[in-house]
Design an enzyme around this catalytic site. Sequence first.
Site, short mmCIF file in Angstrom:
data_model
loop_
_atom_site.label_atom_id
_atom_site.label_comp_id
_atom_site.label_asym_id
_atom_site.label_seq_id
_atom_site.Cartn_x
_atom_site.Cartn_y
_atom_site.Cartn_z
N ARG A 255 -4.10 0.28 -14.17
CA ARG A 255 -3.20 1.25 -13.54
C ARG A 255 -3.69 2.70 -13.65
NH1 ARG A 255 1.69 -0.78 -12.43
NH2 ARG A 255 2.50 1.33 -12.30
N CYS B 45 -0.75 5.08 -13.80
CA CYS B 45 -0.49 5.23 -15.22
C CYS B 45 0.24 3.97 -15.68
CB CYS B 45 0.38 6.42 -15.60
SG CYS B 45 -0.27 8.01 -15.09
N ASN C 136 5.22 7.79 -16.21
CA ASN C 136 4.44 7.42 -15.04
C ASN C 136 5.20 7.93 -13.83
OD1 ASN C 136 3.04 6.10 -12.98
ND2 ASN C 136 4.12 4.17 -13.31
N GLY C 137 4.54 8.75 -13.00
CA GLY C 137 5.21 9.29 -11.82
C GLY C 137 4.90 10.76 -11.67
N GLU D 196 -15.48 0.83 -2.19
CA GLU D 196 -14.62 1.16 -3.34
C GLU D 196 -15.24 0.79 -4.68
OE1 GLU D 196 -10.74 -0.66 -3.40
OE2 GLU D 196 -11.52 -2.51 -2.58
N TRP E 274 -3.62 8.07 -15.25
CA TRP E 274 -4.34 8.37 -14.01
C TRP E 274 -3.86 9.74 -13.61
CZ3 TRP E 274 -3.28 9.38 -8.80
CH2 TRP E 274 -4.34 9.16 -7.91
N HIS F 105 -20.86 2.40 21.39
CA HIS F 105 -20.23 3.68 21.74
C HIS F 105 -20.38 4.73 20.64
CE1 HIS F 105 -18.53 1.90 25.32
NE2 HIS F 105 -18.15 0.86 24.58
N LYS G 284 -14.40 -3.12 0.56
CA LYS G 284 -14.79 -3.66 -0.75
C LYS G 284 -16.06 -2.98 -1.23
CE LYS G 284 -11.88 -5.19 -1.93
NZ LYS G 284 -10.69 -5.38 -1.17
N LYS H 16 -4.82 0.65 -9.53
CA LYS H 16 -4.36 -0.56 -8.87
C LYS H 16 -3.08 -0.35 -8.06
CE LYS H 16 -4.55 -4.99 -8.16
NZ LYS H 16 -5.58 -5.32 -7.17
N GLU I 223 -12.49 -4.96 5.98
CA GLU I 223 -12.24 -5.33 4.58
C GLU I 223 -13.56 -5.42 3.80
OE1 GLU I 223 -9.84 -5.27 2.70
OE2 GLU I 223 -10.30 -6.62 1.06
C1 F6R Z 1 -8.35 -2.37 -2.12
C2 F6R Z 1 -7.05 -2.23 -2.74
C3 F6R Z 1 -6.08 -1.27 -2.14
C4 F6R Z 1 -4.69 -1.93 -2.03
C5 F6R Z 1 -3.67 -0.89 -1.54
C6 F6R Z 1 -2.30 -1.51 -1.33
O1 F6R Z 1 -9.14 -3.31 -2.77
O2 F6R Z 1 -6.74 -2.87 -3.71
O3 F6R Z 1 -6.53 -0.83 -0.90
O4 F6R Z 1 -4.78 -3.00 -1.14
O5 F6R Z 1 -3.58 0.14 -2.47
O6 F6R Z 1 -1.78 -2.04 -2.51
P1 F6R Z 1 -0.55 -3.04 -2.49
O7 F6R Z 1 -0.98 -4.26 -1.76
O8 F6R Z 1 -0.24 -3.30 -3.92
O9 F6R Z 1 0.57 -2.34 -1.77
#
Ligand code: F6R
Length: 609
Positions: free
Chosen positions: A27, A2, A100-101, A489, A74, A505, A486, A604, A482
Amino acid sequence: MCGIVGYIGKDNAKDVIVDGLKRLEYRGYDSAGIALIVDGEIFTYKKQGKIRNIEVELRRVPVYSNVGIGHTRWATHGKPNDVNAHPHLDCTKKIALVHNGIVENYAELRRELTEKGHTFTSQTDTEVIVHLIEEELKHSSDFFTAFLSAVKRLQGSYAIAVITLHQPDTVFVARKDSPLVIGLGEGENFVASDVPAFLSYTNRVIFLDDFEIATVTSSQVSVFDLNGERVGKQTVTIPWSLSLAEKAGYKHFMLKEINEQPRAVADTISGNLSWLRKETELEGIDLNSFNRIQIVACGTSYHAGLIAKFYLENIAKIPTEVDYASEYRYRDPIVDEKTLVISITQSGETADTLAAMRLAKKERAKLLTICNVIGSTATREADTVIYTYAGPEISVASTKAFTTQLTALFLFTLYLSRERGTLSSEEVERYLRELMELPSKLETFLNLEKEEGVVRKIALEFYRAKDALYLGRHVNYPIALEGALKLKEISYIHAEGYPAGEMKHGPIALIDENVPVVVVATKGKVLEKVISNIEEVKARKGRVIAVTNPSVKKVGELADFILQVPEVDEYLSPVVNVVPLQLFAYYIADFLGYDVDQPRNLAKSVTVE
Ligand code: F6R
């Protein structure tokens, strides 16, 4: 998650807030709303949907006001719909609040307030706060006291902004475990969850700490603790420019941020050179005080941690464990004053990572954080901070944060290795030279991709796939993880990352001509092994997309598709190898027509456990 924004000053609050919400949309983006004080009444407008979908309507709303608050949501408690969207009002419609929270004791507060005659309209936890303030006001001499008493009763996490007809020249804010920053203007002030919300107006900020509340007028900001005592706060100047927080002609922030990596890596090197070269101190770290390292992080940052384990163990020779921050505190880790805990976090606000840090601190471990956001909670709670200089990362999918985290972790490894005598000064300088060549090598790759579109063409070939397998080994096994993260997501295609040698395996059963197998096969000690793994995939009619170097002819002959990356030192190869995989996921999501920057269900900054 949020995003909250507040404004008080000389401009039309509505426009400033809508602008700010758009910049905070990363957010959370399932509903949005604003509240303004207009002609002695509180005017609210809120709606389900993304801000950009309701922006036109919001802008058209024919109101003018100098004070207001806004929110992009969110959902946690209550579905995303118009009613549950913030701001929420009290029964008298004289107080409006955004939050937010998570209010953990909301059920009991709601019961208590309902018994006292308050009427609730939403299913949110947030609404209890505004009714609680209303209730406290009945027994308080002024609004500030009522606000303070209400905040004291909240359990859980909160960043709150409130406007009220009882004191219309003030925005009231409070924070615990959710970020809140106050922007200082001339004859105007701002509040927000994150700096980009008001970066076009000011870069002078005050970060609120946990258990602090503030009153913000157009000319004054006063911060208090929960006893109502004034707290002196430092003003911080944020060195980010607005252009870093805008798309600059790119279709999406993600594509822009992928292309910013040469600059971001270069800035991360130059921004940290002074302590590496001992011109300044890396404060808070006594290199003789620990004999092992634990890394805690989530998501993409966790993958950076997995690679850092190779750096710290193989080069600096320090035993290193890596944990998902969300698991760390539940596994009863052996952590003591001889442990250095490194948290890696782009935002510095990830709840799980902060909780892991707090557990480690309680056990007297030293805390180092690798973080991108100045003044964020992680940077304030750690003993030592190494900043990445990625600039604001707006796209939900993390890209430039990852490559700058690797850069910072490699620099720290060099520092540690030299100080502990596992590398000579000459070897450190040699590695440093290799590191400094990365930006131009990344640039070459990205420019070539702009001209020839190789990744784009391969993405076009595979964007209808239902599953994908990513394989890598050694330092590039986390790159397989990774790459898969990507893809899933942002394109919602099921993808798995695996150590290439582990494929036989189990996952080998998945391979047929429909499942693309992305293999990281660049030069290094395990290349021959990876080539054998490619043979195994080919023998089962798998279609191989290989990330490799031009000089590795064998992979060129075996793979169906080749993504050629520049050759670099093996330890640094993850920084280069991840870039085509970021682009591959990006193009696939774009071909599928998905909202690349704001994938479904994600946000995010994950500020809830
Ligand atoms: C993936 C992504 C998330 C963040 C994770 C940690 O693309 O963005 O997996 O890497 O939520 O976030 P931070 O680095 O802000 O603690």
